[in-house]
Design an enzyme around this catalytic site. Sequence first.
Site, short mmCIF file in Angstrom:
data_model
loop_
_atom_site.label_atom_id
_atom_site.label_comp_id
_atom_site.label_asym_id
_atom_site.label_seq_id
_atom_site.Cartn_x
_atom_site.Cartn_y
_atom_site.Cartn_z
N ASP A 58 0.73 -1.18 0.08
CA ASP A 58 -0.24 0.01 -0.03
C ASP A 58 0.63 1.34 -0.07
OD1 ASP A 58 0.83 -0.40 2.68
OD2 ASP A 58 -0.88 -0.61 3.35
N ASP A 127 -8.19 -1.77 13.89
CA ASP A 127 -9.39 -1.65 13.39
C ASP A 127 -9.76 -3.07 12.51
OD1 ASP A 127 -8.40 -0.85 11.09
OD2 ASP A 127 -9.43 0.75 10.74
N HIS A 129 -7.80 -3.71 9.73
CA HIS A 129 -7.58 -3.55 8.60
C HIS A 129 -6.41 -4.41 7.95
CE1 HIS A 129 -5.17 0.12 9.31
NE2 HIS A 129 -4.22 -0.57 8.82
N GLU A 134 -9.65 -0.51 4.90
CA GLU A 134 -10.33 -0.11 6.06
C GLU A 134 -11.81 -1.13 6.15
OE1 GLU A 134 -8.88 1.00 8.27
OE2 GLU A 134 -8.11 3.18 8.07
C1 GLP Z 1 -0.58 0.61 8.49
C2 GLP Z 1 -0.19 -0.13 7.15
C3 GLP Z 1 -0.69 -1.82 7.79
C4 GLP Z 1 -0.07 -2.06 8.87
C5 GLP Z 1 -0.67 -1.40 9.96
C6 GLP Z 1 -0.23 -1.85 11.27
O1 GLP Z 1 -2.08 1.08 8.44
N1 GLP Z 1 -0.89 0.15 5.87
O2 GLP Z 1 0.03 -2.51 6.59
O3 GLP Z 1 -0.33 -3.49 9.01
O4 GLP Z 1 -0.32 -0.06 9.77
O5 GLP Z 1 0.92 -1.17 11.76
P1 GLP Z 1 1.60 -1.46 13.07
O6 GLP Z 1 2.40 -2.82 12.64
O7 GLP Z 1 2.77 -0.54 13.39
O8 GLP Z 1 0.70 -1.60 14.03
#
Ligand code: GLP
Length: 251
Positions: A58, A127, A129, A134
Amino acid sequence: MAGGELIAEAVAALLRGKPDALLGVATGSTPLPVYQALAAQVRAGSVDASRARICQLDEYVGLPAGHPESYRSVVLREVVEPLGLGADSFMGPDGTAEDVPAACAAYDSALREAGGVDLQLLGIGTDGHIGFNEPCSSLASRTRIKTLTRQTREDNARFFERPEEVPHHVITQGIGTILEARHLVLLATGAGKADAVARAVEGPLTALVPASALQLHPHATVVVDEAAAAQLALADYFRATYAAKPHWQGL
Ligand code: GLP
Protein backbone atom coordinates in the site's frame (compact mmCIF):
# COMPACT_ATOMS: atom_id res chain seq x y z
CA MET A 1 11.63 -18.63 18.34
CA ALA A 2 10.40 -15.04 18.06
CA GLY A 3 7.82 -14.30 15.37
CA GLY A 4 10.19 -12.18 13.31
CA GLU A 5 12.79 -14.93 13.10
CA LEU A 6 10.18 -17.57 12.42
CA ILE A 7 8.84 -15.65 9.43
CA ALA A 8 12.33 -14.72 8.21
CA GLU A 9 13.15 -18.44 8.20
CA ALA A 10 10.03 -19.14 6.12
CA VAL A 11 11.06 -16.43 3.65
CA ALA A 12 14.58 -17.85 3.52
CA ALA A 13 13.18 -21.34 2.85
CA LEU A 14 11.08 -19.90 0.03
CA LEU A 15 14.12 -18.15 -1.48
CA ARG A 16 16.20 -21.34 -1.30
CA GLY A 17 13.60 -23.07 -3.47
CA LYS A 18 12.73 -20.06 -5.64
CA PRO A 19 15.55 -17.50 -5.64
CA ASP A 20 13.55 -14.90 -7.60
CA ALA A 21 10.43 -15.17 -5.43
CA LEU A 22 8.21 -12.09 -5.30
CA LEU A 23 7.88 -11.04 -1.66
CA GLY A 24 5.04 -8.74 -0.69
CA VAL A 25 6.03 -6.62 2.28
CA ALA A 26 4.07 -4.58 4.77
CA THR A 27 5.00 -1.39 6.57
CA GLY A 28 4.34 -0.38 10.19
CA SER A 29 6.41 -1.33 13.22
CA THR A 30 5.36 -4.97 13.52
CA PRO A 31 7.21 -6.53 10.55
CA LEU A 32 10.54 -4.75 11.19
CA PRO A 33 11.97 -7.74 13.15
CA VAL A 34 11.25 -9.94 10.11
CA TYR A 35 13.30 -7.68 7.84
CA GLN A 36 16.11 -7.42 10.39
CA ALA A 37 16.25 -11.20 10.84
CA LEU A 38 16.20 -11.79 7.09
CA ALA A 39 18.98 -9.24 6.49
CA ALA A 40 21.01 -10.97 9.24
CA GLN A 41 20.58 -14.30 7.45
CA VAL A 42 21.77 -12.72 4.20
CA ARG A 43 24.83 -11.24 5.91
CA ALA A 44 25.57 -14.59 7.55
CA GLY A 45 25.38 -16.28 4.14
CA SER A 46 22.60 -18.68 5.12
CA VAL A 47 20.37 -17.43 2.31
CA ASP A 48 21.02 -15.71 -1.01
CA ALA A 49 18.45 -12.96 -1.54
CA SER A 50 20.22 -11.35 -4.49
CA ARG A 51 17.50 -12.34 -6.97
CA ALA A 52 14.53 -11.68 -4.66
CA ARG A 53 11.89 -9.25 -5.82
CA ILE A 54 10.02 -7.02 -3.40
CA CYS A 55 6.57 -5.49 -3.82
CA GLN A 56 4.65 -3.01 -1.78
CA LEU A 57 1.24 -3.56 -0.22
CA ASP A 58 0.00 0.00 0.00
CA GLU A 59 1.00 3.64 -0.26
CA TYR A 60 -0.06 7.09 0.85
CA VAL A 61 -1.55 9.32 -1.82
CA GLY A 62 -0.10 12.77 -2.30
CA LEU A 63 3.10 12.69 -0.27
CA PRO A 64 5.87 14.26 -2.34
CA ALA A 65 8.19 11.80 -4.10
CA GLY A 66 11.02 10.88 -1.73
CA HIS A 67 9.09 11.84 1.43
CA PRO A 68 10.73 9.73 4.18
CA GLU A 69 7.37 8.33 5.33
CA SER A 70 6.05 7.40 1.90
CA TYR A 71 5.80 3.64 1.97
CA ARG A 72 8.10 3.48 -1.05
CA SER A 73 10.80 5.22 1.01
CA VAL A 74 10.09 3.02 4.03
CA VAL A 75 10.30 -0.23 2.05
CA LEU A 76 13.49 0.88 0.27
CA ARG A 77 15.04 1.83 3.64
CA GLU A 78 13.82 -1.10 5.76
CA VAL A 79 13.77 -3.97 3.27
CA VAL A 80 15.37 -3.37 -0.13
CA GLU A 81 18.63 -1.74 1.00
CA PRO A 82 19.29 -4.00 4.02
CA LEU A 83 18.89 -7.04 1.74
CA GLY A 84 21.48 -5.56 -0.60
CA LEU A 85 18.97 -5.15 -3.42
CA GLY A 86 18.56 -2.24 -5.82
CA ALA A 87 15.46 -0.21 -6.65
CA ASP A 88 15.08 -2.32 -9.82
CA SER A 89 14.13 -5.29 -7.59
CA PHE A 90 11.23 -3.34 -6.19
CA MET A 91 7.73 -2.44 -7.34
CA GLY A 92 4.95 -0.41 -5.78
CA PRO A 93 1.92 1.70 -6.62
CA ASP A 94 2.55 5.32 -7.60
CA GLY A 95 1.14 7.50 -4.82
CA THR A 96 2.13 10.65 -6.71
CA ALA A 97 0.18 9.81 -9.89
CA GLU A 98 -2.19 12.41 -11.36
CA ASP A 99 -4.49 9.61 -12.48
CA VAL A 100 -4.91 7.49 -9.36
CA PRO A 101 -7.32 4.88 -10.82
CA ALA A 102 -4.91 4.30 -13.72
CA ALA A 103 -2.00 3.90 -11.27
CA CYS A 104 -4.04 1.35 -9.29
CA ALA A 105 -4.95 -0.68 -12.37
CA ALA A 106 -1.34 -0.51 -13.56
CA TYR A 107 -0.13 -1.93 -10.25
CA ASP A 108 -2.58 -4.84 -10.32
CA SER A 109 -1.40 -5.61 -13.88
CA ALA A 110 2.24 -5.33 -12.88
CA LEU A 111 1.75 -7.82 -10.05
CA ARG A 112 0.10 -10.25 -12.42
CA GLU A 113 2.80 -9.83 -15.08
CA ALA A 114 5.44 -10.43 -12.41
CA GLY A 115 3.89 -13.86 -11.87
CA GLY A 116 1.98 -13.04 -8.70
CA VAL A 117 3.12 -12.65 -5.13
CA ASP A 118 4.70 -15.77 -3.61
CA LEU A 119 4.53 -14.70 0.02
CA GLN A 120 2.65 -11.65 1.29
CA LEU A 121 3.57 -10.43 4.73
CA LEU A 122 0.75 -8.58 6.49
CA GLY A 123 0.28 -6.63 9.68
CA ILE A 124 -3.12 -5.79 11.09
CA GLY A 125 -4.61 -2.45 12.03
CA THR A 126 -6.30 -2.02 15.39
CA ASP A 127 -9.55 -1.82 13.41
CA GLY A 128 -8.83 -5.11 11.64
CA HIS A 129 -7.51 -3.64 8.39
CA ILE A 130 -4.95 -5.35 6.18
CA GLY A 131 -2.94 -3.18 3.85
CA PHE A 132 -5.08 -0.09 4.05
CA ASN A 133 -8.36 -1.95 3.47
CA GLU A 134 -10.44 -0.25 6.11
CA PRO A 135 -13.59 -1.82 7.59
CA CYS A 136 -16.30 -2.48 5.00
CA SER A 137 -13.81 -2.83 2.17
CA SER A 138 -15.19 -5.21 -0.42
CA LEU A 139 -13.80 -8.69 0.06
CA ALA A 140 -13.39 -8.81 -3.74
CA SER A 141 -11.68 -5.42 -4.02
CA ARG A 142 -8.76 -4.72 -6.34
CA THR A 143 -6.01 -2.15 -5.85
CA ARG A 144 -7.75 1.19 -5.42
CA ILE A 145 -7.92 4.43 -3.46
CA LYS A 146 -9.24 4.33 0.11
CA THR A 147 -9.95 6.95 2.77
CA LEU A 148 -8.34 6.29 6.14
CA THR A 149 -10.43 6.10 9.28
CA ARG A 150 -9.74 8.56 12.06
CA GLN A 151 -8.40 5.65 14.13
CA THR A 152 -5.85 4.66 11.49
CA ARG A 153 -4.70 8.26 11.01
CA GLU A 154 -4.22 8.52 14.78
CA ASP A 155 -2.39 5.17 14.89
CA ASN A 156 -0.02 6.27 12.11
CA ALA A 157 0.51 9.84 13.39
CA ARG A 158 3.60 8.69 15.29
CA PHE A 159 5.51 8.50 12.02
CA PHE A 160 4.87 12.16 11.17
CA GLU A 161 5.93 15.41 12.83
CA ARG A 162 2.34 16.63 13.18
CA PRO A 163 -0.84 14.46 13.20
CA GLU A 164 -2.47 16.53 10.46
CA GLU A 165 0.35 15.54 8.09
CA VAL A 166 -1.01 11.97 7.87
CA PRO A 167 -2.66 11.78 4.45
CA HIS A 168 -6.38 11.05 4.27
CA HIS A 169 -6.05 8.97 1.12
CA VAL A 170 -4.08 5.89 0.26
CA ILE A 171 -3.67 3.31 -2.47
CA THR A 172 -3.91 -0.25 -1.25
CA GLN A 173 -3.87 -3.67 -2.82
CA GLY A 174 -7.48 -4.78 -2.58
CA ILE A 175 -8.56 -7.72 -0.51
CA GLY A 176 -9.16 -9.67 -3.72
CA THR A 177 -5.63 -8.73 -4.83
CA ILE A 178 -4.09 -9.78 -1.52
CA LEU A 179 -5.93 -13.11 -1.64
CA GLU A 180 -4.15 -13.93 -4.93
CA ALA A 181 -0.78 -14.22 -3.17
CA ARG A 182 0.24 -17.85 -2.81
CA HIS A 183 0.95 -17.62 0.92
CA LEU A 184 -0.31 -14.98 3.35
CA VAL A 185 1.59 -14.46 6.61
CA LEU A 186 0.07 -12.07 9.12
CA LEU A 187 2.18 -10.99 12.09
CA ALA A 188 0.59 -9.28 15.09
CA THR A 189 2.24 -8.39 18.37
CA GLY A 190 1.08 -6.64 21.53
CA ALA A 191 -2.15 -6.32 23.47
CA GLY A 192 -3.39 -3.55 21.19
CA LYS A 193 -3.93 -6.13 18.44
CA ALA A 194 -5.64 -8.82 20.56
CA ASP A 195 -9.20 -7.81 19.72
CA ALA A 196 -8.51 -7.44 15.99
CA VAL A 197 -6.67 -10.80 15.89
CA ALA A 198 -9.50 -12.67 17.62
CA ARG A 199 -12.10 -11.15 15.31
CA ALA A 200 -10.00 -11.90 12.23
CA VAL A 201 -9.11 -15.49 13.12
CA GLU A 202 -12.25 -16.71 14.84
CA GLY A 203 -14.73 -14.86 12.73
CA PRO A 204 -17.30 -14.34 11.52
CA LEU A 205 -16.05 -13.62 8.02
CA THR A 206 -17.09 -10.03 7.50
CA ALA A 207 -16.05 -6.95 5.54
CA LEU A 208 -16.28 -5.14 8.87
CA VAL A 209 -13.04 -6.95 9.82
CA PRO A 210 -11.04 -7.02 6.58
CA ALA A 211 -8.42 -9.40 8.01
CA SER A 212 -11.14 -12.03 8.43
CA ALA A 213 -10.77 -12.48 4.64
CA LEU A 214 -7.73 -14.64 5.46
CA GLN A 215 -10.26 -17.33 6.30
CA LEU A 216 -10.93 -17.58 2.55
CA HIS A 217 -7.29 -18.28 1.69
CA PRO A 218 -5.98 -21.83 1.25
CA HIS A 219 -2.60 -21.01 2.84
CA ALA A 220 -2.76 -18.28 5.46
CA THR A 221 -0.56 -18.23 8.56
CA VAL A 222 -1.17 -15.97 11.54
CA VAL A 223 1.84 -15.46 13.83
CA VAL A 224 1.14 -13.83 17.19
CA ASP A 225 2.84 -13.23 20.51
CA GLU A 226 1.07 -14.10 23.77
CA ALA A 227 -0.31 -10.56 24.18
CA ALA A 228 -1.86 -10.49 20.72
CA ALA A 229 -3.24 -14.01 21.25
CA ALA A 230 -4.92 -13.10 24.55
CA GLN A 231 -8.48 -12.99 23.23
CA LEU A 232 -8.39 -16.13 21.10
CA ALA A 233 -10.96 -18.60 22.42
CA LEU A 234 -9.14 -21.48 20.72
CA ALA A 235 -5.62 -20.46 21.84
CA ASP A 236 -4.94 -23.83 23.49
CA TYR A 237 -5.95 -25.68 20.33
CA PHE A 238 -3.74 -23.42 18.20
CA ARG A 239 -0.77 -24.04 20.53
CA ALA A 240 -1.30 -27.81 20.33
CA THR A 241 -1.64 -27.64 16.54
CA TYR A 242 1.62 -25.73 16.21
CA ALA A 243 3.45 -28.06 18.60
CA ALA A 244 2.33 -31.07 16.54
CA LYS A 245 2.85 -29.45 13.13
CA PRO A 246 4.51 -31.82 10.65
CA HIS A 247 7.99 -30.50 9.84
CA TRP A 248 7.52 -30.89 6.08
CA GLN A 249 4.63 -28.45 6.18
CA GLY A 250 6.76 -25.37 6.82
CA LEU A 251 4.98 -22.29 8.10
C1 GLP B 1 -0.58 0.56 8.47
C2 GLP B 1 -0.23 -0.31 7.29
C3 GLP B 1 -0.59 -1.75 7.55
C4 GLP B 1 -0.06 -2.20 8.89
C5 GLP B 1 -0.68 -1.35 9.97
C6 GLP B 1 -0.27 -1.76 11.36
O1 GLP B 1 -1.90 0.93 8.50
N1 GLP B 1 -0.89 0.15 6.10
O2 GLP B 1 -0.06 -2.56 6.50
O3 GLP B 1 -0.37 -3.54 9.10
O4 GLP B 1 -0.26 0.00 9.74
O5 GLP B 1 0.95 -1.17 11.71
P1 GLP B 1 1.78 -1.55 12.97
O6 GLP B 1 2.44 -2.83 12.66
O7 GLP B 1 2.78 -0.43 13.12
O8 GLP B 1 0.84 -1.64 14.11
